[in-house]
Design a protein around this motif. Structure first.
Motif, PDB file in Angstrom:
ATOM      1  N   LEU A  22     -43.169 107.890  65.968  1.00 45.24           N
ATOM      2  CA  LEU A  22     -42.259 107.208  65.034  1.00 45.24           C
ATOM      3  C   LEU A  22     -42.733 107.271  63.580  1.00 45.24           C
ATOM      4  O   LEU A  22     -41.934 107.585  62.684  1.00 45.24           O
ATOM      5  CB  LEU A  22     -42.044 105.757  65.468  1.00 45.24           C
ATOM      6  CG  LEU A  22     -40.973 105.543  66.531  1.00 45.24           C
ATOM      7  CD1 LEU A  22     -40.862 104.069  66.880  1.00 45.24           C
ATOM      8  CD2 LEU A  22     -39.623 106.043  66.067  1.00 45.24           C
ATOM      9  N   PRO A  23     -44.017 106.996  63.304  1.00 50.75           N
ATOM     10  CA  PRO A  23     -44.420 107.099  61.889  1.00 50.75           C
ATOM     11  C   PRO A  23     -44.260 108.522  61.354  1.00 50.75           C
ATOM     12  O   PRO A  23     -43.935 108.700  60.171  1.00 50.75           O
ATOM     13  CB  PRO A  23     -45.891 106.685  61.904  1.00 50.75           C
ATOM     14  CG  PRO A  23     -46.034 105.865  63.134  1.00 50.75           C
ATOM     15  CD  PRO A  23     -45.121 106.481  64.125  1.00 50.75           C
ATOM     16  N   ALA A  24     -44.454 109.515  62.224  1.00 48.92           N
ATOM     17  CA  ALA A  24     -44.236 110.896  61.772  1.00 48.92           C
ATOM     18  C   ALA A  24     -42.766 111.095  61.411  1.00 48.92           C
ATOM     19  O   ALA A  24     -42.433 111.756  60.424  1.00 48.92           O
ATOM     20  CB  ALA A  24     -44.675 111.874  62.852  1.00 48.92           C
ATOM     21  N   GLY A  64     -40.963 108.786  60.280  1.00 53.00           N
ATOM     22  CA  GLY A  64     -40.848 108.110  58.988  1.00 53.00           C
ATOM     23  C   GLY A  64     -41.269 109.026  57.849  1.00 53.00           C
ATOM     24  O   GLY A  64     -40.617 109.072  56.802  1.00 53.00           O
ATOM     25  N   ILE A  65     -42.353 109.770  58.080  1.00 50.99           N
ATOM     26  CA  ILE A  65     -42.845 110.659  57.021  1.00 50.99           C
ATOM     27  C   ILE A  65     -41.790 111.699  56.665  1.00 50.99           C
ATOM     28  O   ILE A  65     -41.445 111.877  55.490  1.00 50.99           O
ATOM     29  CB  ILE A  65     -44.159 111.339  57.461  1.00 50.99           C
ATOM     30  CG1 ILE A  65     -45.286 110.317  57.539  1.00 50.99           C
ATOM     31  CG2 ILE A  65     -44.537 112.449  56.487  1.00 50.99           C
ATOM     32  CD1 ILE A  65     -46.557 110.847  58.149  1.00 50.99           C
ATOM     33  N   VAL A  66     -41.243 112.361  57.689  1.00 49.77           N
ATOM     34  CA  VAL A  66     -40.271 113.406  57.340  1.00 49.77           C
ATOM     35  C   VAL A  66     -39.002 112.792  56.768  1.00 49.77           C
ATOM     36  O   VAL A  66     -38.332 113.412  55.946  1.00 49.77           O
ATOM     37  CB  VAL A  66     -39.921 114.328  58.528  1.00 49.77           C
ATOM     38  CG1 VAL A  66     -41.137 115.055  59.016  1.00 49.77           C
ATOM     39  CG2 VAL A  66     -39.255 113.576  59.634  1.00 49.77           C
ATOM     40  N   SER A  67     -38.699 111.545  57.168  1.00 50.66           N
ATOM     41  CA  SER A  67     -37.515 110.913  56.576  1.00 50.66           C
ATOM     42  C   SER A  67     -37.731 110.592  55.107  1.00 50.66           C
ATOM     43  O   SER A  67     -36.766 110.351  54.379  1.00 50.66           O
ATOM     44  CB  SER A  67     -37.166 109.620  57.323  1.00 50.66           C
ATOM     45  OG  SER A  67     -37.045 109.874  58.696  1.00 50.66           O
ATOM     46  N   GLU A  68     -38.987 110.543  54.674  1.00 47.72           N
ATOM     47  CA  GLU A  68     -39.251 110.401  53.243  1.00 47.72           C
ATOM     48  C   GLU A  68     -39.212 111.761  52.549  1.00 47.72           C
ATOM     49  O   GLU A  68     -38.758 111.887  51.413  1.00 47.72           O
ATOM     50  CB  GLU A  68     -40.637 109.777  52.996  1.00 47.72           C
ATOM     51  CG  GLU A  68     -40.825 108.381  53.516  1.00 47.72           C
ATOM     52  CD  GLU A  68     -40.148 107.338  52.649  1.00 47.72           C
ATOM     53  OE1 GLU A  68     -39.524 107.708  51.654  1.00 47.72           O
ATOM     54  OE2 GLU A  68     -40.243 106.152  52.990  1.00 47.72           O
ATOM     55  N   VAL A  69     -39.753 112.784  53.260  1.00 46.11           N
ATOM     56  CA  VAL A  69     -39.908 114.084  52.619  1.00 46.11           C
ATOM     57  C   VAL A  69     -38.553 114.765  52.444  1.00 46.11           C
ATOM     58  O   VAL A  69     -38.248 115.306  51.376  1.00 46.11           O
ATOM     59  CB  VAL A  69     -40.871 114.962  53.446  1.00 46.11           C
ATOM     60  CG1 VAL A  69     -40.889 116.384  52.920  1.00 46.11           C
ATOM     61  CG2 VAL A  69     -42.267 114.376  53.430  1.00 46.11           C
ATOM     62  N   PHE A 112     -47.563 117.941  68.881  1.00 52.18           N
ATOM     63  CA  PHE A 112     -47.944 118.858  67.803  1.00 52.18           C
ATOM     64  C   PHE A 112     -46.720 119.155  66.940  1.00 52.18           C
ATOM     65  O   PHE A 112     -46.717 118.934  65.724  1.00 52.18           O
ATOM     66  CB  PHE A 112     -48.542 120.146  68.386  1.00 52.18           C
ATOM     67  CG  PHE A 112     -49.367 120.908  67.391  1.00 52.18           C
ATOM     68  CD1 PHE A 112     -48.785 121.476  66.272  1.00 52.18           C
ATOM     69  CD2 PHE A 112     -50.736 121.062  67.564  1.00 52.18           C
ATOM     70  CE1 PHE A 112     -49.538 122.175  65.351  1.00 52.18           C
ATOM     71  CE2 PHE A 112     -51.498 121.757  66.633  1.00 52.18           C
ATOM     72  CZ  PHE A 112     -50.896 122.319  65.532  1.00 52.18           C
ATOM     73  N   GLY A 113     -45.652 119.591  67.602  1.00 49.25           N
ATOM     74  CA  GLY A 113     -44.436 119.914  66.842  1.00 49.25           C
ATOM     75  C   GLY A 113     -43.832 118.687  66.189  1.00 49.25           C
ATOM     76  O   GLY A 113     -43.153 118.781  65.166  1.00 49.25           O
ATOM     77  N   GLY A 114     -44.069 117.501  66.774  1.00 48.48           N
ATOM     78  CA  GLY A 114     -43.560 116.272  66.185  1.00 48.48           C
ATOM     79  C   GLY A 114     -44.602 115.631  65.291  1.00 48.48           C
ATOM     80  O   GLY A 114     -44.568 115.779  64.066  1.00 48.48           O
ATOM     81  N   SER A 115     -45.563 114.955  65.906  1.00 51.96           N
ATOM     82  CA  SER A 115     -46.500 114.148  65.117  1.00 51.96           C
ATOM     83  C   SER A 115     -47.307 114.980  64.133  1.00 51.96           C
ATOM     84  O   SER A 115     -47.379 114.650  62.950  1.00 51.96           O
ATOM     85  CB  SER A 115     -47.467 113.412  66.048  1.00 51.96           C
ATOM     86  OG  SER A 115     -46.750 112.696  66.985  1.00 51.96           O
ATOM     87  N   VAL A 116     -47.944 116.066  64.599  1.00 55.71           N
ATOM     88  CA  VAL A 116     -48.880 116.769  63.728  1.00 55.71           C
ATOM     89  C   VAL A 116     -48.139 117.444  62.581  1.00 55.71           C
ATOM     90  O   VAL A 116     -48.580 117.380  61.434  1.00 55.71           O
ATOM     91  CB  VAL A 116     -49.720 117.769  64.537  1.00 55.71           C
ATOM     92  CG1 VAL A 116     -50.612 118.577  63.617  1.00 55.71           C
ATOM     93  CG2 VAL A 116     -50.569 117.037  65.548  1.00 55.71           C
ATOM     94  N   PHE A 117     -46.998 118.054  62.859  1.00 56.64           N
ATOM     95  CA  PHE A 117     -46.224 118.649  61.761  1.00 56.64           C
ATOM     96  C   PHE A 117     -45.804 117.575  60.766  1.00 56.64           C
ATOM     97  O   PHE A 117     -45.857 117.781  59.552  1.00 56.64           O
ATOM     98  CB  PHE A 117     -44.995 119.398  62.300  1.00 56.64           C
ATOM     99  CG  PHE A 117     -45.312 120.811  62.742  1.00 56.64           C
ATOM    100  CD1 PHE A 117     -46.615 121.274  62.797  1.00 56.64           C
ATOM    101  CD2 PHE A 117     -44.291 121.692  63.091  1.00 56.64           C
ATOM    102  CE1 PHE A 117     -46.917 122.564  63.206  1.00 56.64           C
ATOM    103  CE2 PHE A 117     -44.575 122.998  63.492  1.00 56.64           C
ATOM    104  CZ  PHE A 117     -45.898 123.423  63.554  1.00 56.64           C
TER     105      PHE A 117
END
Lengths: 124, 205, 247, 665
Positions: free
Chosen positions: D279-281, D283-288, D412-417
């Motif tokens: 989920l926080p990942a 959040g990150i892409v929803s900011e980017v 990997f494809g979700g969180s790490v990216f």
């Protein structure tokens, strides 16, 4: 989760907490309920007895939480935090008991215990 | 450029409310923590309930050796300690530090009585042949009740610390919330015992 | 006047004296240990006398009374010497009798050593007594508060559980409820007596602690009541049948 | 002996440190630079950096373990590792990546960004925050300290009973695993409480919940999941520890225990954990994505509520990890359905991202590339996840490489990216230096190709029947090519990581001039880069979502957006003087340092545990009794409105005593 979208209102310090005497009454009530529980506990357990014991338990729980833990007077947010915990716990754990272990039915262990060889002694 | 900006007066600045909701950070943290604790005790209680339904290979069943009268007394003691705890809080909120100290000490003493009762109960159970490793039920029983006992003990240590602080004058009326937070923990432990007493001791197959 | 050093040696002497007796009684008059402890007692007493006679060897105290113009270091009442002696005695007894006592004694010694050291340091840390006190507390409270609280809990729990174990089954129920009621009613009484001095509270607590300690020791000496063992599978079935009529 | 040596009263002058802090007394740390300032810091930004650096180190370690696994499997009958070592490698790889890499990495972002995004000076309990980090670090070190003694867990990251019992795992590896994770769990729990209170209570005036940036929202949901999921795994670990160290019977089948008990407890934690990781990942892409699509986030409220819905529903799907365990038709049916349903809010998010991209003026910066990669790669992982919800197909896939492929696409494809999108996006904010875009692109494409090369073939291998957790495979199974490709891919990822490290080192010289290089939307860009210790010179007042954007742009008379000449910023010409920040402290470090000793003590000698317990206990009381703001630190003036205030003693004692107790049992 526990917090909804709207803001909690600022709670004032003006709300009246109960007096000492009221607390004593609450404690007496809890004592009486405990007495009733003990009496019921000596009965042969059937559905009715178990049901009333659980009801009394919930009443005691709620009384302590609402009065002694001040949930009656305090912000709704605290109540939501606590309730979320309780409901989640009740939900997942009752689900385990029901689905996996058929807790409310018969015992699931099919192999009699004396048929299982004792564990080898392990020395570390 | 910044000196031209006029900020609207911030409403919650004046009345000592430092937070967005007006609720105290510490109390909110404690409630979040208690919510989390529900899942901890819930897990231990359900493990016990599930394993209690299983046949024991060795040793007695827990339910055979319960001393219900004694446990009832213990429950009563813990319940009364909740009363004294709330009286301590009421005391310090009124600024009545003498009473607050008396009730804090009383709460600690009642809590210690409860723990002493638990030590007694465990010892006598072991003498009756139910050791920690004896069977499934015994492991689950001792872990659950022992874990609760450790919580009570930590509560007593916190109460005695509060008492010391209060004696040294480090617990003024403004810090009544500290007592309230310890009280929340204490009542929570009591509430858990209400569950354990009914579900573990009174209702048994 | 009894000097600080004198207090230490007299304390050691007294403790060793009692320890000698306890050892003798406990070991059925095994002479060597009692002799060693007795010698320690006598030697410590002599040293104590020397210490008092020489005023702890403090030159300033004997030489020039006028030098007392210098503001005196404000010492906290030093109860460390007797406590150190107690710890030493305890570990000696433990050496002869029971491992747990040895460890307890060593623990007391270590604690005294630490406290004494810190107090000694703090009392001359700066010229400001108030600041010295603060420094000391800042350093030692994190250790003292939890340790004292934990010892308090352990004291009540261990003593009272010995009492409960020694009593017959119904007796322990009555004892537990009795203790709770006594505590509750005493607290209520005191809280309703706003005029009662804080010394009353202290007195009640001290009396209660002494009573509890006495009860615990009596319970320990008396030993646990006989508790019947449930062991075999068939027996548990027997009891299970009995459960049908009795919960 | 002169026991009563006299000393003349020293004259006290105010501020005379020589007198007030005599030799031997503990001075409260005051330094703001140097190693001492880092180990005593309570600044959420520094703690965030510490989390990130630690997690990156563990990422390298966990990556090396992965390379060992892939080297072993590159060819049939691999000889790189013995079967025992292979088991240890995949166990530690999984444990490290989940507990010591992704969780702390997201904690790093949450710590650094949440206070900045909500306009606060710091988190609600700065010293507790430091405590969380140190406990996490010592938990990780404890977990790996077993490796020094050659006591390494070898049972998989889920550590199924009864294989984890003393009977089948007689070494101490599992003990290190159990205790290490319990210690790390304390850190997560404290962190969760802290961040929840921060989000609820520390918001700037006007920052209502529905104006909170989406990353803060998703991190908040994840913290709630942590708050309620950590105790469940604690129970499981606790019981396992009692089994192994004190002869309990919880998972001893010979005594009638049910091995499913472990699986249930583990997966009740384990499934919410999946959302904690992702989920926080999100959040990150929803900011980017909105920043580089030059558009506001499409359907912000839907994003928020689907995040909350995922959080709730994540509690009702755990048994889909156990379809093959004989759970019974009703259970399987119920959990199949709930698993299918949870795909709905996840799908909502994906469509919202696409909606944000749609019609936007896209700028393909490295951060944007990673973000878009998340959207596509996670969708693949999500879809293979839906195939698990159909239990007959799950029965075929269980314990094959298909599962490995699935969760690597998700994690990997979700969180790490997502995390690396965050690195490229916020690097200038955190360090005031930009990561090089060209090298970043190389890094990105190496990873994208390497990632798909590694985990794509695993789908096929899984459907062909190659089992997980098996050290070798025979020649002639038809698995050789795919395994070789997969191993090549894994080493490609390794190379990509080295490129990233090179980029980090090179970024030293790449100082940014504009504190807001991306023309971003949220409050953290409204202060200088890197931000000052007190975050904002002027406390922000918020009137809209994407507050910083609205301060920068206005709708002109021609109905077009115009950038304002001087947007209202929160940096003052002269730094404010009346801000009280909590003083640094040694105690968090001391508390945390006691915990590994408790662990070693429980395994080897109780004396050690006693020492550790004392250290921790003294540390807790030291922290509680120490005033949060050092009275000697020389602050003047009255407290600022957003003065972070510290936990009352009780809260910390309760929380930390709990921590103590968790570890002490």
């Amino acid at each position: 989760m526990a917090i909804a979208a709207h803001e909690e209102t600022v709670h004032g310090s003006g709300h009246a907490h109960p007096s000492d005497l009221q607390y004593v009454y609450v404690a007496l009530f809890l004592g009486v309920v405990t007495g009733a529980e003990i009496v019921l506990g000596y009965r042969h357990p059937n559905a009715l007895i178990i049901g009333s014991l659980l009801t009394l338990m919930v009443i005691k729980f709620a009384t302590v939480a609402l009065w002694f833990m001040h949930l009656r007077f305090d912000s709704l947010l605290f109540r939501r935090f606590f309730l979320t915990g309780i409901l989640l716990a009740a939900g997942v754990y009752i689900a385990i008991m029901m689905t996996a272990f058929q807790f409310f039915g018969n015992d699931t262990t099919s192999v009699p215990l004396n048929k299982i060889p004792p564990p080898a002694r392990i020395t570390r | 450029m910044t000196d031209t900006i006029v900020h609207a007066p911030i409403p919650d600045q004046s009345e000592g409310h430092h937070t967005s909701t007006g609720l105290s950070n510490e109390k909110l943290a404690m409630w979040a923590f208690l919510g989390s604790e529900c899942l901890l005790f819930g897990g231990l209680i359900s493990v016990f309930l599930i394993y209690r339904n299983k046949p024991v290979g060795v040793g007695p069943k827990v339910s055979q050796i319960y001393d219900i009268p004694f446990t009832s007394v213990s429950s009563f003691v813990l319940l009364m300690s909740s009363l004294t705890m709330v009286l301590a809080l009421a005391g310090i909120q009124r600024g009545d530090h003498r009473r607050a100290r008396i009730w804090i000490l009383t709460t600690a003493a009642l809590g210690a009585t409860f723990v002493a009762g638990q030590v007694y109960e465990f010892t006598s159970f072991v003498r009756e042949g139910l050791g920690y490793t004896t069977n499934l039920q015994s492991s689950a029983f001792y872990t659950l009740t022992g874990f609760h006992g450790v919580h009570v003990t930590i509560g007593i240590i916190m109460l005695l610390s509060l008492y010391t602080l209060s004696l040294r004058g480090n617990l003024p009326t403004e810090k009544a919330e500290t007592v309230e937070i310890v009280g929340l923990y204490w009542h929570f432990v009591d509430v858990v015992w209400i569950l354990i007493f009914t579900v573990v001791y009174l209702i048994h197959p | 006047m009894t000097t600080t050093g004198g207090k230490l040696w007299f304390g050691v002497s007294t403790l060793a004296f009692f320890a000698a007796w306890a050892f003798a009684l406990g070991s059925d008059f095994e002479w060597f240990g009692a002799f060693v402890l007795g010698t320690i007692s006598a030697g410590a007493f002599l040293l104590g006398l020397v210490s008092v006679a020489t005023g702890d060897g403090d030159v300033a105290a004997t030489a020039d009374p006028a030098a007392a113009e210098v503001p005196a270091r404000r010492s906290l009442p030093a109860f460390w010497p007797p406590l150190a002696a107690f710890g030493a005695g305890l570990s000696l007894i433990g050496l002869a009798s029971h491992g747990a006592l040895l460890y307890a004694g060593l623990g007391v010694l270590a604690l005294v050593f630490l406290e004494w050291l810190v107090q000694g340091w703090a009392e001359r840390a700066t010229g400001d007594h108030e600041h010295n006190r603060k420094l000391r507390n800042q350093l030692m409270f994190p250790l003292e508060v939890p340790v004292v609280a934990a010892l308090g809990v352990a004291f009540i729990v261990l003593s009272f559980s010995r009492v409960l174990l020694a009593l017959p089954k119904n007796g322990s129920v009555i004892a537990a409820i009795g203790l709770a009621l006594v505590v509750l009613s005493l607290a209520t009484l005191i809280s309703f007596k706003p005029t009662a001095a804080s010394s009353v509270l202290t007195a009640v607590v001290v009396l209660g602690a002494v009573a509890l300690l006495a009860g615990g020791i009596v319970g320990l000496v008396h030993g646990e009541r006989h508790i019947e063992k449930h062991d075999a599978e068939h027996k548990s079935e027997h009891v299970a049948n009995a459960e049908e009529t009795h919960p | 002996m002169a026991l009563t040596e006299e000393r003349p009263l020293l004259e006290l002058t105010a501020g005379d440190d020589e007198v007030r802090q005599p030799l031997g007394s503990f001075r409260r740390p005051t330094s703001t630079t140097g190693w001492r300032s880092w180990i005593t810091t309570v600044d959420h930004k520094r703690i965030g950096i510490l989390y990130g650096a630690t997690a990156l180190t563990f990422f390298a370690i966990g990556g090396l373990e992965a390379l060992l696994i892939r080297a072993q499997l590159a060819q049939p009958n691999g000889q790189v590792l013995s079967p025992e070592r292979y088991n240890q490698a995949f166990t530690m790889h999984g444990t490290t990546m989940v507990f010591l890499v992704i969780m702390p990495m997201l904690a790093a972002f949450a710590n650094y960004l949440i206070p900045l995004q909500i306009g606060a000076r710091d988190v609600a309990f700065p010293r507790l925050n430091a405590l969380s980090f140190w406990i996490f670090l010592f938990g990780g070190l404890f977990l790996y300290s077993g490796a020094v003694l050659d006591q390494i867990a070898d049972n998989g990251w889920f550590n199924y009973a009864p294989n984890s019992g003393v009977l089948y795992s007689p070494g101490h590896g599992i003990d290190f695993w159990t205790l290490g994770l319990q210690i790390a769990g304390i850190a997560s729990l404290l962190g969760a409480v802290n961040l929840i209170v921060t989000c609820i209570n520390m918001r700037a005036p006007g920052m209502t919940l529905m104006r909170m940036p989406i990353f803060t929202w998703m991190a908040l949901v994840a913290q709630f999941l942590l708050l309620f999921a950590i105790p469940v795994i604690t129970v499981a670990l606790f019981l396992l520890m009692f089994d192994r160290l004190f002869g309990g019977n919880f998972f001893v089948v010979q005594k009638g225990a049910d091995p499913l008990m472990w699986q249930h407890l583990f997966w009740i934690f384990g499934h919410p954990e999946v959302y904690i990781l992702v989920l926080p990942a999100f959040g990150i892409v929803s900011e980017v994505i909105p920043v580089f699509a030059r558009k506001p986030l499409f359907g912000y409220p839907f994003m928020v509520f689907s995040g909350i819905a995922i959080g709730f529903m994540g509690w009702g799907v755990w048994a889909h990890h156990m379809f093959a365990s004989g759970a019974g038709p009703v259970t399987v049916a119920a959990f199949s359905l709930s698993t299918m349903f949870i795909a709905v809010p996840t799908g909502v998010k994906i469509f919202n991202w696409i909606g944000t991209l749609w019609g936007g003026k896209l700028q393909f910066t490295t951060a944007m590339c990673f973000a878009i990669a998340l959207v596509s790669q996670f969708t693949i992982g999500g879809l293979s996840g839906v195939t698990h919800s159909i239990s007959p197909s799950d029965w075929q896939q269980t314990d094959t490489y298909y599962i490995v492929a699935h969760f690597h696409y998700v994690l990997f494809g979700g969180s790490v990216f997502g995390i690396f999108a965050g690195f490229y996006f916020w690097w200038p904010k955190v360090f005031g230096r930009c990561l090089d875009e060209k090298i970043g692109k190389i890094h990105f494409f190496t990873w994208l190709i390497g990632f798909n090369l590694t985990f794509g073939p695993m789908h096929v291998l899984g459907l062909q029947g190659q089992p997980r957790r098996t050290a070798t495979y025979a020649d002639g199974m038809g698995w050789n090519l795919m395994n070789l490709l997969s191993s090549i891919g894994a080493f490609t990822i390794g190379v990509g990581f080295l490129i990233f490290i090179f980029n980090v080192v090179k970024s030293r010289n790449n100082v940014v001039t504009d504190p807001d290089p991306w023309d971003a939307r949220t409050l953290e860009w409204a202060t200088s880069s890197p931000p000052p210790a007190h975050n904002f010179d002027i406390s922000p007042t918020v009137s809209s979502l994407d507050e910083w954007w609205h301060r920068k742009y206005e709708l002109g008379d021609d109905h077009k957006l115009h950038r304002r000449e001087h947007p209202e910023s929160f940096t003052a010409a002269t730094p404010p003087e009346n801000i009280h920040l909590p003083s640094p402290s040694y105690w968090p470090l001391i508390i945390a340092a006691g915990l590994p000793f408790i662990g070693w003590g429980l395994i080897y000698s109780y004396w050690l545990a006693g020492f550790g317990g004392l250290l921790t206990f003294v540390g807790i009381y030291g922290l509680v009794l120490e005033p949060s703001v050092d009275p000697d630190a020389g602050h003047h003036g009255h407290a600022d409105t957003h003065d972070t205030h510290e936990p009352e003693p009780a809260a910390v004692v309760a929380g930390a005593a709990e921590a103590e107790e968790d570890a002490d049992q």
